[in-house]
Design a protein around this motif. Structure first.
Motif, mmCIF file in Angstrom:
data_model
loop_
_atom_site.group_PDB
_atom_site.id
_atom_site.type_symbol
_atom_site.label_atom_id
_atom_site.label_comp_id
_atom_site.label_asym_id
_atom_site.label_seq_id
_atom_site.Cartn_x
_atom_site.Cartn_y
_atom_site.Cartn_z
ATOM 1 N N SER A 38 0.822 -1.200 0.000
ATOM 2 C CA SER A 38 0.000 0.000 0.000
ATOM 3 C C SER A 38 0.862 1.258 0.000
ATOM 4 O O SER A 38 1.849 1.337 0.721
ATOM 5 C CB SER A 38 -0.909 -0.022 1.232
ATOM 6 O OG SER A 38 -1.844 1.008 1.145
ATOM 7 N N GLY A 39 0.498 2.214 -0.841
ATOM 8 C CA GLY A 39 1.202 3.488 -0.867
ATOM 9 C C GLY A 39 2.460 3.501 -1.718
ATOM 10 O O GLY A 39 3.209 4.469 -1.699
ATOM 11 N N LYS A 42 1.207 2.584 -7.083
ATOM 12 C CA LYS A 42 0.553 1.839 -8.167
ATOM 13 C C LYS A 42 -0.583 2.652 -8.783
ATOM 14 O O LYS A 42 -0.621 2.858 -9.995
ATOM 15 C CB LYS A 42 -0.039 0.513 -7.644
ATOM 16 C CG LYS A 42 0.933 -0.347 -6.884
ATOM 17 C CD LYS A 42 0.267 -1.626 -6.394
ATOM 18 C CE LYS A 42 -0.810 -1.421 -5.354
ATOM 19 N NZ LYS A 42 -0.327 -1.018 -4.042
ATOM 20 N N SER A 43 -1.485 3.122 -7.927
ATOM 21 C CA SER A 43 -2.622 3.891 -8.452
ATOM 22 C C SER A 43 -2.133 5.140 -9.151
ATOM 23 O O SER A 43 -2.639 5.510 -10.214
ATOM 24 C CB SER A 43 -3.561 4.299 -7.319
ATOM 25 O OG SER A 43 -4.102 3.175 -6.711
ATOM 26 N N THR A 44 -1.157 5.798 -8.549
ATOM 27 C CA THR A 44 -0.627 7.018 -9.141
ATOM 28 C C THR A 44 -0.107 6.736 -10.547
ATOM 29 O O THR A 44 -0.383 7.483 -11.490
ATOM 30 C CB THR A 44 0.490 7.589 -8.254
ATOM 31 O OG1 THR A 44 -0.003 7.715 -6.931
ATOM 32 C CG2 THR A 44 0.950 8.932 -8.759
HETATM 33 N N1 LIG Z 1 -2.924 14.053 -3.862
HETATM 34 C C1 LIG Z 1 -1.853 13.606 -3.201
HETATM 35 N N2 LIG Z 1 -1.056 14.455 -2.526
HETATM 36 C C2 LIG Z 1 0.037 14.013 -1.866
HETATM 37 N N3 LIG Z 1 0.419 12.730 -1.820
HETATM 38 C C3 LIG Z 1 -0.322 11.829 -2.476
HETATM 39 C C4 LIG Z 1 -1.497 12.204 -3.197
HETATM 40 N N4 LIG Z 1 -2.030 11.096 -3.738
HETATM 41 C C5 LIG Z 1 -1.240 10.077 -3.373
HETATM 42 N N5 LIG Z 1 -0.205 10.498 -2.605
HETATM 43 C C6 LIG Z 1 0.861 9.682 -2.050
HETATM 44 O O1 LIG Z 1 1.460 8.977 -3.096
HETATM 45 C C7 LIG Z 1 1.844 7.693 -2.666
HETATM 46 C C8 LIG Z 1 1.352 6.660 -3.646
HETATM 47 O O2 LIG Z 1 -0.057 6.632 -3.612
HETATM 48 P P1 LIG Z 1 -0.885 5.584 -4.467
HETATM 49 O O3 LIG Z 1 -2.319 5.924 -4.300
HETATM 50 O O4 LIG Z 1 -0.353 5.545 -5.833
HETATM 51 O O5 LIG Z 1 -0.583 4.230 -3.703
HETATM 52 P P2 LIG Z 1 -1.036 2.763 -4.083
HETATM 53 O O6 LIG Z 1 0.189 2.026 -4.434
HETATM 54 O O7 LIG Z 1 -2.127 2.806 -5.073
HETATM 55 O O8 LIG Z 1 -1.567 2.239 -2.673
HETATM 56 P P3 LIG Z 1 -2.871 1.370 -2.341
HETATM 57 O O9 LIG Z 1 -2.490 -0.050 -2.558
HETATM 58 O O10 LIG Z 1 -3.081 1.650 -0.883
HETATM 59 O O11 LIG Z 1 -3.982 1.839 -3.201
HETATM 60 C C9 LIG Z 1 1.281 7.516 -1.266
HETATM 61 O O12 LIG Z 1 2.342 7.598 -0.354
HETATM 62 C C10 LIG Z 1 0.326 8.641 -1.094
HETATM 63 O O13 LIG Z 1 0.353 9.103 0.231
#
Ligand SMILES: Nc1ncnc2c1ncn2[C@@H]1O[C@H](COP(=O)(O)OP(=O)(O)OP(=O)(O)O)[C@@H](O)[C@H]1O
Ligand SMILES: [Mg+2]
Lengths: 362, 298
Positions: A38-39, A42-44
């Motif tokens: 998590s974090g 990936k989503s980004t």
């Molecule tokens: N709008 C934002 N402003 C600042 N930081 C952000 C923002 N959106 C995401 N982040 C940070 O970017 C990082 C990656 O986020 P992301 O959503 O891509 O994680 P993920 O791999 O999809 O996690 P998960 O499995 O929990 O969905 C995280 O540490 C998050 O806190």
């Protein structure tokens, strides 16, 4: 139908950098799965490919176009969101047909596409309901249907199964696999469930803290993890890691236990080197309850602390060289805590990592 | 010896009932009753002079009443539509602002804090034909050299009143619609972008249905306000000159207090209350329909 290429793509939120220049080449009609804790970004990454998140550096190419500055509507992608993101004021039929309506397709064509998608996803009898009157699994399928009516170049899935129960998840996983074989579009699929990743992917991309740790087929990342992170992230239970030091073609672990250096690593280690020995539970089994081990193997006694019967096999927690390790027992019999058993270790399937860099020594 | 006891809930609610009856019901009944009499403020004994529906018939046949009624409906329609559009535009703009939005929101609420009396005086000055801001500005810019009779000419006065109404109340729409915009979830908007929507299409197909309930709430509130429109008009033109800007409530006010025909005034009041009720029911219907659309329960 399109390739997707990421070149040193960077994402910053103000001063906070969350994606650190990742490179990724996705082939036409390839099914690529992004996994990571998590974090990790990936989503980004997915949202940057979709165009929902502007990129702070690098280049994204879809097909033969650099899409850095193109809005999502010009990228010919579909996305399935983690929490469905259905349009609550539209019926299932309108939800499914919305993108085609926006594209000003003929009503007959829209009806046909919607009916076909509803057929594939068994949604036909719900077409006139609104999302509010559907179960989670049904909403999930509507979200999927909305993505497939358009025949996009690239499908983007963000943890589409995370809200489903175990049974439905397995079922939908199969549906997605079938869908891919049928439509042959490029798919980028995000999950943090490594079973989903292993079963669906042509290639897996393992991410951590905004970096790509390894890219490879499910078998490659399982059998040849490039570092301890991938080794413990992929596979269940996670790979056992034991610290040791190389001495005369053997790894000396704590408590005087030594294990020969696996053949494949002989050429890559030097005497006195600090290493980490990686052993999967599948390759550490009690004598008499093990897979036949034809290649080199080692054997030693361990005391079992705890056993977890899983039916066809039993998971054993035992102490090896001062560390708790997990082992598997085939054709299981009841094992009492504190029982001492002789274990066999398949050396051909062991891994060695450098203790400092934690990178594989192969 | 046992006395029959009243249920506890009844005893507990009784004071509230009594107070409500005294405050709301009695004046209401009294005014309803007086609308069937020839009651004049100057001659209290006329309160007992029952004349049946005479006052109602007189109102229905009165051209003054209908022209005031029509003008009120016209003002209501134009003002609500314009305020809605302006408020929507304002809310969308403020919603886009990220830095200093709090300050903007506060500024936006300023007109709501003004008493309508103050707004009336303010615009009476602004539109004054000799010393008013508008004429001064127009003349300084060389656009005209005559003193435009903003508050004297019937149509211009109507426009002036409209402007004053809008100035004081567009922010009601803006605030409520802004609240609606804050409540719009991000996901469906993003889904729409991916589904190929231009910003306008996302607004039209996704955002607008979400904020429709808020728009109808604002419309319902404001329709009651404008149907009661009195203070601003009273101050700016007093319904004049020569009844050219007469609205229902200025007409009723003058009939009741200046002409002292209280019974007749009350009869007109009851007729026009139906106007307000009709508008409110209409907008509440729309509100419920819009909410049902979104699956919020009808
Ligand atoms: N709008 C934002 N402003 C600042 N930081 C952000 C923002 N959106 C995401 N982040 C940070 O970017 C990082 C990656 O986020 P992301 O959503 O891509 O994680 P993920 O791999 O999809 O996690 P998960 O499995 O929990 O969905 C995280 O540490 C998050 O806190
Ligand atoms: Mg995520």
């Amino acid at each position: 139908m399109a390739q997707v290429t990421l070149r040193t793509v960077v994402k910053k939120y103000g001063a906070l950098q969350v994606v650190h220049g990742i490179d990724l080449d996705i082939d036409d009609s390839e099914f690529v799965v992004l996994v990571g804790p998590s974090g990790c970004g990936k989503s980004t990454t997915l949202r940057m490919i979709a165009g929902l998140e502007p990129i702070s550096g690098g280049e994204i190419v879809i097909g033969d176009r650099v899409v850095n500055d193109l809005p999502p509507r010009h990228r010919n992608i579909s996305m399935v969101f983690q929490n469905y993101a259905l349009y609550p004021h539209m019926t299932v039929r309108e939800n499914l047909g919305f993108s085609l309506k926006i594209a000003k397709r003929a009503q007959g064509e829209i009806d046909r596409a919607v009916d076909e998608a509803a057929e594939i996803l068994s949604l036909t009898e719900y077409l006139d309901r609104k999302p509010g009157a559907l179960s989670g699994g049904q909403r999930q399928r509507v979200a999927m249907g909305r993505a497939i009516v358009r025949h996009p170049d690239v499908f983007l899935f963000d943890e589409p199964l995370s809200n489903l129960d175990a049974k439905l998840r397995t079922q939908m996983r199969t549906e997605i696999k079938k869908l891919h074989q049928k439509v042959k579009s490029t798919i980028v699929y995000v999950t943090h469930d490594q079973v989903e990743a292993m079963t669906l992917a042509d290639r897996i991309v393992i991410m951590r803290d905004g970096h790509i740790e390894q890219i490879g087929t499910p078998l490659e990342v399982f059998e040849a993890p490039t570092n301890t992170f991938v080794a413990t992230f992929i596979g269940s239970p996670p790979m056992n890691l034991l610290e040791g030091r190389v001495a005369q073609d053997a790894v000396a672990l704590a408590n005087g236990i030594t294990v020969p250096v696996p053949e494949a690593f002989r050429a890559h280690v030097t005497d006195g080197q600090e290493v980490i020995l990686g052993v999967r539970a599948d390759n550490l089994m009690p004598v008499g309850h093990a897979m036949p081990m034809e290649g080199a193997h080692a054997a030693f006694d361990m005391t079992v602390n705890l056993s977890e019967p899983l039916g066809t096999e039993t998971l054993l927690f035992a102490t090896l060289a001062g560390e708790e390790v997990q082992a598997k027992m085939l054709n299981p019999r009841p094992v009492a805590s504190g029982e001492q058993l002789r274990f066999q270790l398949d050396l051909t399937r062991c891994h060695l990592f450098d203790a400092q860099s934690r990178q594989s020594l192969r | 010896m046992t006395r029959p006891r009243l249920p506890a809930w009844f005893v507990l609610l009784l004071p509230a009932f009594i107070v409500l009856a005294a405050v709301v019901l009695i004046p209401l009944l009294l005014s309803l009753y007086s609308s069937f009499t020839s009651y004049r403020l100057t001659r209290p004994e006329t309160l007992y002079n029952w004349i049946g529906t005479f006052n109602y018939e007189k109102a229905v046949q009165s051209a003054h009443f209908w022209s005031a009624f029509g003008r009120t409906v016209l003002l209501l329609t134009i003002a609500l539509n314009l305020e809605m559009l302006l408020g929507l535009g304002l809310a969308l703009l403020v919603n886009q602002v990220t830095y200093g939005q709090r300050l903007l929101r506060t500024i936006m609420m300023f007109p709501m804090m003004f008493s309508p009396l103050l707004v009336g005086f303010q615009f009476k000055f602004i539109f004054n034909d000799n010393v008013g801001l508008v004429n001064n500005a127009l003349q300084s810019l060389g656009l005209t050299n005559v003193a435009i009779p903003w508050l004297v000419d019937g149509q211009l006065a109507f426009i002036s009143i409209l402007v004053a109404e809008m100035w004081s109340s567009t922010s009601v729409f803006a605030i409520l619609i802004l609240a609606g915009l804050f409540a719009v979830p991000r996901d469906p908007i993003e889904a729409a972008k991916v589904d190929g929507c231009t910003p306008w299409q996302s607004f039209r197909h996704i955002t607008l249905p979400y904020i429709m309930p808020f728009i109808y709430i604002a419309l319902a509130i404001r329709s009651l306000d404008v149907a009661r429109a009195y203070d601003i008009v009273q101050i700016m033109t007093n319904g004049g000159p020569a009844r050219r800007t007469e609205l229902i409530w200025t007409l009723i006010g003058r009939t009741g207090y200046v002409d002292a025909k209280m019974g007749y005034a009350n009869a007109m009041g009851y007729i026009s209350i139906f106007l307000a009720i009709a508008f409110t029911i209409y907008f509440f219907r729309k509100l419920n329909a819009a909410r049902a659309e979104l699956g919020m329960g009808g």
